[in-house]
Design an enzyme around this catalytic site. Structure first.
Site, mmCIF file in Angstrom:
data_model
loop_
_atom_site.group_PDB
_atom_site.id
_atom_site.type_symbol
_atom_site.label_atom_id
_atom_site.label_comp_id
_atom_site.label_asym_id
_atom_site.label_seq_id
_atom_site.Cartn_x
_atom_site.Cartn_y
_atom_site.Cartn_z
ATOM 1 C CG LEU A 1 24.825 5.518 67.014
ATOM 2 C CD1 LEU A 1 26.498 4.837 66.758
ATOM 3 C CD2 LEU A 1 24.377 4.702 68.297
ATOM 4 C CG ASP B 1 24.528 -16.459 66.500
ATOM 5 O OD1 ASP B 1 23.289 -16.828 66.463
ATOM 6 O OD2 ASP B 1 25.519 -17.148 65.919
ATOM 7 N N GLY B 2 22.988 -16.068 69.167
ATOM 8 C CA GLY B 2 22.924 -16.945 70.658
ATOM 9 C C GLY B 2 21.754 -16.632 71.667
ATOM 10 C CG HIS C 1 14.477 -14.175 69.996
ATOM 11 N ND1 HIS C 1 15.759 -14.250 69.678
ATOM 12 C CD2 HIS C 1 13.654 -15.118 69.891
ATOM 13 C CE1 HIS C 1 15.540 -15.268 68.751
ATOM 14 N NE2 HIS C 1 14.454 -15.882 68.726
HETATM 15 C C1 FPP Z 1 20.267 -14.506 67.026
HETATM 16 O O1 FPP Z 1 19.981 -15.602 67.954
HETATM 17 C C2 FPP Z 1 19.367 -13.750 66.943
HETATM 18 C C3 FPP Z 1 18.378 -13.335 66.079
HETATM 19 C C4 FPP Z 1 17.868 -14.176 65.024
HETATM 20 C C5 FPP Z 1 17.354 -12.154 66.109
HETATM 21 C C6 FPP Z 1 18.255 -10.987 66.491
HETATM 22 C C7 FPP Z 1 17.065 -10.222 67.384
HETATM 23 C C8 FPP Z 1 17.280 -9.462 68.579
HETATM 24 C C9 FPP Z 1 18.345 -9.601 69.420
HETATM 25 C C10 FPP Z 1 16.284 -8.830 69.165
HETATM 26 C C11 FPP Z 1 15.383 -8.101 68.285
HETATM 27 C C12 FPP Z 1 15.656 -6.798 67.827
HETATM 28 C C13 FPP Z 1 15.086 -6.101 67.020
HETATM 29 C C14 FPP Z 1 15.250 -4.840 66.764
HETATM 30 C C15 FPP Z 1 13.590 -6.617 66.348
HETATM 31 P P1 FPP Z 1 19.436 -16.967 67.527
HETATM 32 O O2 FPP Z 1 17.826 -17.024 67.562
HETATM 33 O O3 FPP Z 1 19.977 -17.315 66.181
HETATM 34 O O4 FPP Z 1 20.142 -17.977 68.705
HETATM 35 P P2 FPP Z 1 20.659 -19.485 68.523
HETATM 36 O O5 FPP Z 1 21.614 -19.331 67.460
HETATM 37 O O6 FPP Z 1 21.254 -19.677 69.714
HETATM 38 O O7 FPP Z 1 19.535 -20.341 68.092
#
Ligand code: FPP
Length: 244
Positions: A130, A19-20, A36
């Protein structure tokens, strides 16, 4: 299922809520997509660290069933990132003996994504290192409701007797069938909630919340979370050795 109370050993299964990404990007005046993109690099670090630390299962929340409600441009960016990750990283993960399982609803996904998911699972299924479990288009309540529906059908057709329904049997209808429950769940960015992730599976999981935004997640962050986990005493509803 055997669960033993007492001081924790190295976790066998670690689940992560990454998250974040958006806030990491905002703090730098960058578009959310940059967060991302950097998040994928952090994911590579986490997978490598987990393998080296001897963790057997790593489950990551890559796209939740609620993420479709984000602006279409962000959704399509995240889907492209998933395609890219699979095309770019799976060959290397396969060479590193990583087995990949993808959980979540496949119905309604673009056919090329479903094909990538199936190919990835098939290609890596015999690997013995893994196990990386990618939760994609995943939501826990939906998973549990689907399991209940399948179990109801099994009862209706006479394949399952109602008296034989136990937590273990129910668990075998979930998408995580055959995967042990997470010992440790790490969520980044300081948020402290489960967000419809592995609700059934986390009944006795230890939670560690870290303040770093996901793109800043490093081997040290993982090590710190594991050190905190190792200091915990897991009781599974029972008593500790001292108070028994
Ligand atoms: C949360 O940050 C993250 C996500 C919703 C997507 C997670 C994806 C990745 C880390 C990379 C993609 C990996 C693959 C395998 C596709 P947020 O956007 O909710 O951040 P915020 O809460 O600060 O807005």
């Amino acid at each position: 299922m055997t669960i033993t109370a007492g001081r924790s050993a190295m976790p066998q299964h670690v689940a992560i809520i990454m998250d974040g990404n958006g806030r990491w990007a905002n703090a730098r005046g960058l578009p959310r997509s940059a967060g991302h993109r950097k998040g994928v690099e952090a994911l590579r670090t986490a997978v490598r660290a987990a393998g080296e630390m001897g963790i057997e299962y790593l489950t990551i929340f890559s796209f939740s069933s609620e993420n479709w409600s984000r602006p279409p441009a962000e959704v399509s960016f995240l889907l492209d990132l998933m395609r890219h990750f699979v095309r770019q990283d799976v060959a290397e993960l396969h060479r590193e003996n990583v087995r990949i399982r993808i959980i979540g609803e496949r119905q309604g996904l673009a056919p090329d994504i479903v094909a990538l998911i199936e190919e990835t699972e098939l290609r890596t299924q015999a690997n013995t290192g893994l196990t990386l479990v990618v939760a994609f288009n995943y939501g826990s309540r939906h998973e549990i409701a689907t399991a209940a529906r399948e179990l109801a059908l099994a009862v209706k057709s006479g394949r399952v007797a109602p008296d034989s329904i136990t937590p273990e049997l129910f668990g075998s209808f979930l998408s995580t069938e055959g995967i042990p429950d997470p010992d440790l769940l790490i969520r980044t960015s300081g948020e402290q909630r489960l967000s419809n992730y592995l609700l059934w599976q986390c009944a006795y999981t230890e939670f560690v919340f870290v303040d770093e935004f996901w793109p800043d997640f490093s081997r040290e962050t993982m090590q710190r979370a594991i050190t905190e986990y190792l200091a915990r005493e897991r009781r599974f509803g029972g008593l500790t050795a001292q108070s028994a």
